[in-house]
Motif scaffolding. Structure first.
Motif, PDB file in Angstrom:
ATOM      1  N   THR A 196      -1.480  66.438  10.233  1.00 46.97           N
ATOM      2  CA  THR A 196      -3.037  65.722   9.168  1.00 46.97           C
ATOM      3  C   THR A 196      -3.737  65.076  10.058  1.00 46.97           C
ATOM      4  O   THR A 196      -2.739  65.058  11.547  1.00 46.97           O
ATOM      5  N   ASP A 206      -0.284  59.422   1.125  1.00 50.56           N
ATOM      6  CA  ASP A 206       0.742  59.343   0.154  1.00 50.56           C
ATOM      7  C   ASP A 206       0.835  60.555  -0.724  1.00 50.56           C
ATOM      8  O   ASP A 206       1.596  61.014  -1.020  1.00 50.56           O
ATOM      9  N   ILE A 209       1.341  64.038   1.181  1.00 52.06           N
ATOM     10  CA  ILE A 209       3.023  64.263   0.896  1.00 52.06           C
ATOM     11  C   ILE A 209       3.814  64.910  -0.258  1.00 52.06           C
ATOM     12  O   ILE A 209       4.469  65.512   0.231  1.00 52.06           O
ATOM     13  N   GLU A 210       3.133  63.735  -0.712  1.00 52.44           N
ATOM     14  CA  GLU A 210       3.313  64.397  -2.309  1.00 52.44           C
ATOM     15  C   GLU A 210       2.725  65.779  -2.548  1.00 52.44           C
ATOM     16  O   GLU A 210       4.236  66.303  -3.046  1.00 52.44           O
ATOM     17  N   SER A 212       2.878  67.920  -0.363  1.00 50.52           N
ATOM     18  CA  SER A 212       3.405  68.617   0.496  1.00 50.52           C
ATOM     19  C   SER A 212       4.508  68.846   0.158  1.00 50.52           C
ATOM     20  O   SER A 212       5.070  70.262   0.038  1.00 50.52           O
ATOM     21  N   GLU A 213       4.705  67.766  -0.800  1.00 52.97           N
ATOM     22  CA  GLU A 213       6.236  68.366  -1.009  1.00 52.97           C
ATOM     23  C   GLU A 213       6.642  69.036  -1.907  1.00 52.97           C
ATOM     24  O   GLU A 213       7.638  70.258  -2.202  1.00 52.97           O
ATOM     25  N   ILE A 219       4.360  68.851   7.516  1.00 49.99           N
ATOM     26  CA  ILE A 219       2.974  68.505   7.449  1.00 49.99           C
ATOM     27  C   ILE A 219       3.399  68.986   8.771  1.00 49.99           C
ATOM     28  O   ILE A 219       4.107  68.081   9.661  1.00 49.99           O
ATOM     29  N   ALA A 221       1.691  66.364  12.051  1.00 52.73           N
ATOM     30  CA  ALA A 221       1.567  65.195  12.217  1.00 52.73           C
ATOM     31  C   ALA A 221       0.826  64.205  13.490  1.00 52.73           C
ATOM     32  O   ALA A 221       1.370  64.421  14.450  1.00 52.73           O
ATOM     33  N   HIS A 232       5.055  57.450   9.875  1.00 55.75           N
ATOM     34  CA  HIS A 232       5.228  58.710  10.163  1.00 55.75           C
ATOM     35  C   HIS A 232       6.293  59.369   9.828  1.00 55.75           C
ATOM     36  O   HIS A 232       7.038  60.991  10.053  1.00 55.75           O
ATOM     37  N   LYS A 234       8.600  60.176   7.349  1.00 56.06           N
ATOM     38  CA  LYS A 234       8.792  61.005   6.236  1.00 56.06           C
ATOM     39  C   LYS A 234       9.111  62.568   6.386  1.00 56.06           C
ATOM     40  O   LYS A 234       9.116  63.245   7.414  1.00 56.06           O
ATOM     41  N   ALA A 236       8.921  64.907   4.092  1.00 53.30           N
ATOM     42  CA  ALA A 236       7.866  65.660   4.697  1.00 53.30           C
ATOM     43  C   ALA A 236       6.977  66.419   5.775  1.00 53.30           C
ATOM     44  O   ALA A 236       6.462  67.410   5.719  1.00 53.30           O
ATOM     45  N   ILE A 237       6.961  65.201   7.188  1.00 51.67           N
ATOM     46  CA  ILE A 237       6.540  65.770   7.795  1.00 51.67           C
ATOM     47  C   ILE A 237       7.198  66.493   9.785  1.00 51.67           C
ATOM     48  O   ILE A 237       8.486  66.252   9.278  1.00 51.67           O
TER      49      ILE A 237
END
Length: 474
Positions: A196, A206, A209-210, A212-213, A219, A221, A232, A234, A236-237
């Protein structure tokens, strides 16, 4: 009608000529890089070795295991002992040198095969490519199939941003539906991670991220200015890139140590990893101070010529012009660089996992060589050699699942190793001149490393890189 037929023939002729040009260009590139070609049928013989008479730096803790032998079978470490009987594998006498894990650069931009050799010549045996294109998937497949000599290679998607920030180097996501489709496609294509970028708006982010999981694609970032920096943190990152963006985004360009502490606390609470990439910012200072010399001694000789023309020279013109019109620029940049060192120290002391990344491949930032400059900055920031070396070995192996089998010298780990003349825990710069490198157990001697370096110097890869860019845009 006559003119239409002529026009059609002209178009067909141009297409055929272009097709022939492309074929010839890739054929020439293949011939220029055949020194990196491997024969998969030789895999077992080439990746099983016994390394004896070495001092092992295991990186499991700050110690040296003296006078050891290391047995590697099919690219994996299977035994570390004081004496290992010689068996039917290549035997290498370490002559009292030091054996440490190969280095991992978690933020690079690879543009051609010659760069893969440059990384190995500098002891970098694994990379996370942070600007993915279709040709990177081919590189990865060839390396994984033992057809191409290179570091363990994982790659993100192209740089993803919002529609209003789209450009030739950033893919703009139009809406949330486009985001769902795009990430699914990239997962099917074989990209490992999502990249990203700075213009990613919250509603699109958003969905990314959804996805990604859902697709198990973490991710990487580059902080977006369209959301708060705190957004950031999160799960998922995988990591947040660039210490300079802590200053420019989280701190709103203020060198504020009090406000910084809040950012550090967010990192700690989220258990988020950080990739400093200090070297790329230092390159601004080098451009201003070295001027034209940077095009050769500063890294131009080992840079992809297309990237020098398309990107590095833009940076050169920007910063030399800014210094001319604003003489205080250099001093301001130096102050920010020093604050970056302070940030790295604060993150480290708070227990944040630092991942060594360089942003190599752009802005005269030399592939392979940059990691040694980056590690030196960590020492300058106050880390010990062991702590600095962890950022390029142990830490990536614990934070990045695809590097899980790297980073330490233990039974079961991949034999990505550096043989150096001195103890890197006393002099980390010794890793910049490896005596030998092992990648997946394959033994690369000093003269081979020199050849990998020489082959990448002043290379003629401009046209093939341009075609790869065009392919990614199409």
């Amino acid at each position: 009608m006559k003119y239409l037929k002529f026009f059609i023939k002209a178009i067909v002729g141009l297409v055929i000529a272009l097709g022939i040009t492309v074929l010839i260009t890739f054929w020439l590139d293949s011939n220029q890089t055949d020194y990196l070609d491997l024969n998969p049928s030789d895999l077992d013989n080439e990746t099983s070795v016994l390394i004896k008479n070495v001092h092992v730096i295991p990186m499991t803790k700050d110690t040296v295991l003296r006078n050891k032998s290391v047995l590697v079978k099919n690219g994996k470490i299977v035994r570390i002992d004081s004496i290992i009987p010689e068996i039917d594998v290549k035997v290498i006498d370490g002559n009292g040198k030091y054996l440490s894990p190969g280095l991992i650069d978690v933020h690079v931009h690879v543009w051609d095969k010659q760069e893969l050799g440059l990384y190995l010549a500098n002891g970098v045996t694994a990379v996370r490519n942070a600007w993915g294109m279709p040709f990177h998937l081919r590189f990865k497949k060839q390396i994984n199939n033992n057809e191409l000599l290179g570091p363990l290679f994982i790659t993100t998607t192209p740089k993803l941003t919002g529609a209003k920030n789209a450009s030739f180097d950033q893919l703009g996501i139009k809406d949330t539906k486009h985001a769902h489709e795009l990430i699914h496609k990239y997962h099917e294509d074989g990209y490992d991670l999502i990249k990203t970028y700075a213009g990613m708006p919250e509603d699109i982010f958003d969905v990314v991220i959804e996805e990604s999981e859902k697709n198990d694609m973490p991710i990487v970032a580059h902080p977006s200015f369209e959301v708060p920096y705190t957004y950031h943190f999160k799960k998922a990152i995988q990591s947040i890139e660039h210490t300079e963006d802590i200053v420019q985004n989280a701190l709103a360009y203020k060198l504020d140590s009090v406000a910084l502490q809040k950012v550090v606390n967010y990192y700690v609470e989220a258990k988020m990893a950080h990739t400093p990439t200090l070297t790329i910012y230092q390159n601004i200072i080098d451009i201003i101070e070295q001027k034209d010399a940077i095009k050769t001694i500063g890294g131009g000789n080992y840079m992809n010529p297309t990237l020098v023309s398309l990107g590095s020279m833009d940076s050169y013109n920007r910063w030399t012009s800014e210094q001319f019109y604003k003489p205080e620029t250099l001093e301001q940049i130096k102050k920010q660089h020093q604050f970056h060192l302070y940030i790295v120290k604060q993150l480290h002391q708070a227990g944040v996992q630092l991942l060594c990344g360089t942003d190599a491949g752009i802005v005269f930032n030399m592939p392979g060589y940059a990691i040694h400059e980056e590690l030196a900055y960590y020492l300058e920031a106050g880390l010990t050699p062991y702590e600095a070396l962890k950022t390029a070995t142990v830490n990536p192996s614990t934070e990045i699942d695809l590097f899980h089998d790297l980073g330490t010298i233990e039974n079961g780990k991949v034999a990505n190793l550096i043989l150096s003349d001195k103890n890197p825990l006393e002099d980390i710069s010794t890793l910049s001149k490896p005596n030998a490198v092992f990648v997946n157990g394959r033994y690369l001697q000093n003269h081979q490393l020199n050849q990998l370096e020489e082959k990448a110097k002043n290379r003629k890869t401009g046209l093939v890189t341009l075609f790869r860019f065009i392919e990614s845009l199409l």
